[in-house]
Design an enzyme around this catalytic site. Structure first.
Site, short mmCIF file in Angstrom:
data_model
loop_
_atom_site.label_atom_id
_atom_site.label_comp_id
_atom_site.label_asym_id
_atom_site.label_seq_id
_atom_site.Cartn_x
_atom_site.Cartn_y
_atom_site.Cartn_z
N LYS A 22 0.84 -1.21 0.00
CA LYS A 22 0.00 0.00 0.00
C LYS A 22 0.86 1.25 0.00
O LYS A 22 0.61 2.19 -0.76
CB LYS A 22 -0.90 0.01 1.25
CG LYS A 22 -1.59 1.33 1.50
CD LYS A 22 -2.47 1.31 2.73
CE LYS A 22 -1.78 1.57 4.04
NZ LYS A 22 -1.51 2.98 4.37
N ASN A 23 1.87 1.28 0.89
CA ASN A 23 2.62 2.53 1.07
C ASN A 23 3.65 2.80 -0.03
O ASN A 23 4.34 3.83 0.00
CB ASN A 23 3.27 2.56 2.45
CG ASN A 23 2.22 2.79 3.53
OD1 ASN A 23 1.07 3.12 3.22
ND2 ASN A 23 2.60 2.62 4.78
N CYS A 126 -4.76 13.23 12.97
CA CYS A 126 -5.46 11.97 12.73
C CYS A 126 -5.34 11.10 13.96
O CYS A 126 -4.72 11.48 14.95
CB CYS A 126 -4.94 11.28 11.48
SG CYS A 126 -3.42 10.41 11.73
N ARG A 131 0.65 14.71 13.28
CA ARG A 131 1.11 14.53 11.91
C ARG A 131 1.15 15.82 11.08
O ARG A 131 0.41 15.99 10.12
CB ARG A 131 0.27 13.46 11.21
CG ARG A 131 0.31 12.15 11.98
CD ARG A 131 -0.35 11.02 11.25
NE ARG A 131 0.46 10.48 10.19
CZ ARG A 131 0.06 9.49 9.39
NH1 ARG A 131 -1.13 8.98 9.51
NH2 ARG A 131 0.85 9.04 8.45
N ASP A 134 4.99 20.28 8.07
CA ASP A 134 6.01 21.34 8.00
C ASP A 134 7.25 20.91 7.22
O ASP A 134 7.86 21.71 6.51
CB ASP A 134 6.40 21.80 9.41
CG ASP A 134 6.85 20.65 10.31
OD1 ASP A 134 6.22 19.58 10.23
OD2 ASP A 134 7.83 20.81 11.06
N ASP A 316 4.53 0.58 12.04
CA ASP A 316 3.34 -0.05 11.45
C ASP A 316 3.18 -1.52 11.87
O ASP A 316 2.19 -2.15 11.49
CB ASP A 316 3.38 0.04 9.92
CG ASP A 316 3.14 1.45 9.42
OD1 ASP A 316 2.67 2.28 10.20
OD2 ASP A 316 3.44 1.73 8.24
N ARG A 408 -8.86 -0.56 4.32
CA ARG A 408 -7.96 0.47 3.78
C ARG A 408 -6.60 -0.13 3.44
O ARG A 408 -5.91 0.35 2.54
CB ARG A 408 -7.74 1.59 4.80
CG ARG A 408 -8.98 2.37 5.09
CD ARG A 408 -8.66 3.55 5.94
NE ARG A 408 -7.81 4.48 5.18
CZ ARG A 408 -7.53 5.71 5.57
NH1 ARG A 408 -8.01 6.17 6.68
NH2 ARG A 408 -6.77 6.48 4.83
N1 EPU Z 1 6.49 14.64 10.70
C1 EPU Z 1 6.63 15.96 11.04
N2 EPU Z 1 6.53 16.89 10.04
C2 EPU Z 1 6.30 16.53 8.75
C3 EPU Z 1 6.17 15.17 8.41
C4 EPU Z 1 6.28 14.24 9.42
O1 EPU Z 1 6.83 16.30 12.20
O2 EPU Z 1 6.21 17.43 7.90
C5 EPU Z 1 6.57 13.64 11.77
C6 EPU Z 1 5.30 12.82 11.90
O3 EPU Z 1 4.31 13.47 12.64
C7 EPU Z 1 5.81 11.56 12.55
C8 EPU Z 1 7.20 11.41 11.95
O4 EPU Z 1 7.56 12.69 11.46
O5 EPU Z 1 5.92 11.76 13.92
C9 EPU Z 1 7.30 10.41 10.81
O6 EPU Z 1 6.34 10.73 9.81
P1 EPU Z 1 6.53 10.28 8.29
O7 EPU Z 1 6.50 11.46 7.43
O8 EPU Z 1 7.75 9.41 8.23
O9 EPU Z 1 5.27 9.37 8.08
P2 EPU Z 1 4.21 9.44 6.87
O10 EPU Z 1 4.93 9.58 5.60
O11 EPU Z 1 3.13 10.39 7.20
C10 EPU Z 1 4.29 6.92 6.32
C11 EPU Z 1 3.32 5.81 6.19
C12 EPU Z 1 2.79 5.44 7.58
C13 EPU Z 1 3.98 5.02 8.43
C14 EPU Z 1 5.02 6.14 8.48
C15 EPU Z 1 6.26 5.77 9.22
C16 EPU Z 1 2.34 6.07 4.00
C17 EPU Z 1 1.13 6.40 3.17
N3 EPU Z 1 2.22 6.22 5.32
O12 EPU Z 1 3.60 7.98 6.93
O13 EPU Z 1 1.91 4.35 7.39
O14 EPU Z 1 3.53 4.72 9.73
O15 EPU Z 1 5.40 6.50 7.13
O16 EPU Z 1 6.86 4.66 8.67
O17 EPU Z 1 3.37 5.69 3.47
C18 EPU Z 1 0.03 2.98 7.81
O18 EPU Z 1 0.25 2.44 6.71
O19 EPU Z 1 -0.78 2.50 8.65
C19 EPU Z 1 0.76 4.21 8.14
C20 EPU Z 1 0.35 5.05 9.08
#
Ligand code: EPU
Length: 429
Positions: A22-23, A126, A131, A134, A316, A408
């Site tokens: 999915k990701n 969420c 999340r 920035d 995850d 999902r």
């Molecule tokens: N973060 C910030 N600022 C940002 C972006 C992220 O502070 O601008 C923080 C987040 O709040 C979090 C950390 O950085 O505390 C890591 O966030 P990241 O950006 O790595 O996660 P994401 O891209 O939003 C993806 C997966 C998640 C998975 C995380 C970590 C997808 C669609 N989602 O989320 O998957 O948990 O990476 O590996 O790829 C799931 O599939 O159930 C899921 C939540």
């Protein structure tokens, strides 16, 4: 609303086919907007999130055609999407859509890179944490985009195109790294991304972008160099197997003292999780088909883990491991460092008889001899599936509510588990 009914205590035995990730699928679909030519994606899982993203991209003018089944293919084979973003008709991603799926915020990168402007709703918080976005904004700013926040929307403009630059992330972020890669692919000049996320899905998207004509070196490491190109082309790419689905079923097999081959799984995508299962006394063997998971009846040894960005133990799989540890012979410790609020499964596992104590980001799980079925529900995907794992080992009937969370991210969960002997059924309505 559908529910899932599980009667526990049956060992899983047989074969489970692992779906495409999915990701990786979601950012790959979004990356299709970087070109006016057709991107063909194979091994795409049939998931509610994929369907939703299809609708969201449709709003921007992206056409997606799903190939029919070919002779010899079963319902468990992934689907093939033909995605064409020949004409982007709208550069706005509205709140109604972005709030349904956070990853759709990432359209901001291809839109500003290719069209010079994007107006994308901020997703909001969420169930698993605040999340913020920035770091995605920081990445776009480093590439010369002008950013304005207007009425809940992030407006990004680069009327003369993006320019290569240096992006050094203060925190490892998957979403930030995807955004940086997509934007830098079409920027003028070279971009250096430091402290990049190393998740396999990042490397998979980069591999696809390179097939489309991008020049990306180092994806999968913490230092990525992107040499921008003026235009990307169509390509064909097969989505890598889902490491989280793989780990989830491995834990379900361990929980039921089963013996299952996870077909198509690749151990190197989740080595940290497999090592933890090994420590817990679960048999893990690489086979020609994938990974064979076995567990005899000698009990589960407790473990201590902290979630980390890849290659560490993935957030995850945190909820699923916790479900497994509810029945360990001793006390386990799980620390969640990625998301601040990812413990919604705890109270529901407690309803099934688990002994879990929460203290901030640390959970202490005292193994119990038996769990007992009960009605449960959860508010995110991985938390929901952890309840399924617990239910598979619980005495009597567990009813898992709010099944749409499972839909999902887990393709045909009840078919895959019942194919291995689980007493699991979906109850509609
Ligand atoms: N973060 C910030 N600022 C940002 C972006 C992220 O502070 O601008 C923080 C987040 O709040 C979090 C950390 O950085 O505390 C890591 O966030 P990241 O950006 O790595 O996660 P994401 O891209 O939003 C993806 C997966 C998640 C998975 C995380 C970590 C997808 C669609 N989602 O989320 O998957 O948990 O990476 O590996 O790829 C799931 O599939 O159930 C899921 C939540």
């Amino acid at each position: 609303m559908d529910r899932i009914r599980i009667v526990g205590r049956r060992p899983l035995q047989g074969t489970i086919r692992i779906s495409g990730a999915k990701n990786a699928t979601l950012p790959l679909m979004i990356a299709s907007m970087l070109t006016d030519q057709t991107l063909i994606l194979d091994n795409v899982p049939r998931l509610a999130d994929v369907n939703l993203l299809q609708r969201i991209l449709g709003n921007h003018g992206v056409d997606i055609m799903v190939s029919g089944k070919r002779p010899g293919e079963t319902a468990l084979d992934g689907q093939t999407l033909h995605i064409s973003a020949a004409n982007i008709v709208d550069t706005t991603a509205p709140y109604e859509l972005v709030s349904k799926m956070r990853a759709s915020f990432w359209v901001i990168a291809p839109l500003v890179a290719r069209m010079g402007e994007a107006r994308v709703s901020m997703p909001g918080g969420c169930a698993i944490g605040t999340r913020p976005v920035d770091l995605l904004i920081l990445a776009l700013e480093r590439l010369g985009a002008q950013i304005e926040i207007d009425g809940g929307y992030v407006v990004a403009r680069a009327p003369n195109g993006l320019k290569g630059g240096e992006i050094s992330f203060p925190k490892v972020t998957v979403s930030g790294t995807h955004t940086a890669l997509m934007a830098a692919a079409l920027a003028d000049g070279e971009t250096l991304i430091e402290n990049a996320a190393r998740e396999p899905e990042i490397a998979d998207v980069a591999e696809c972008l390179n097939k489309m004509g991008a020049r990306i070196v180092g994806a999968g490491t913490e230092r990525i160099v992107v040499t921008g190109v003026p235009k990307l082309n169509g390509a064909r790419h097969r989505v890598l197997p889902d490491r989280i689905e793989t780990g989830t079923y491995a834990m379900a097999v361990a929980m039921t003292s089963g013996d299952v081959v996870l077909e198509g799984a690749r151990p190197e995508l989740l080595q940290a999780a497999l090592d933890v299962l090994g420590e817990a006394g679960v048999g893990i063997a690489k086979t020609n088909e994938g990974i064979r998971v076995t567990k005899n009846g000698t009990g589960i040894a407790p473990v201590e883990i902290t979630t980390q960005p890849f290659p560490g133990f993935p957030t995850d799989l945190q909820a699923q491991l916790m479900a497994l540890m509810t029945r360990a012979n001793g006390t386990s410790h799980i620390t969640e460092t990625i998301f601040e609020n990812r413990f919604m499964h705890v109270q529901e596992l407690v309803r099934l008889g688990a002994h879990i104590h929460l203290d901030g980001e640390k959970a202490t799980i005292e193994g119990v001899e038996k769990l007992k079925g009960a009605p449960v529900m959860a508010t995110d995907l991985r938390a929901s599936v952890s309840l399924v794992i617990a239910a598979l080992a619980a005495e009597g009937v567990t009813m898992v509510n709010r099944v749409y969370h499972l839909d999902r991210g887990f393709e045909r969960l009840e078919d895959k588990l019942s194919g291995c002997g689980a007493a699991i059924e979906r109850i509609s309505g």
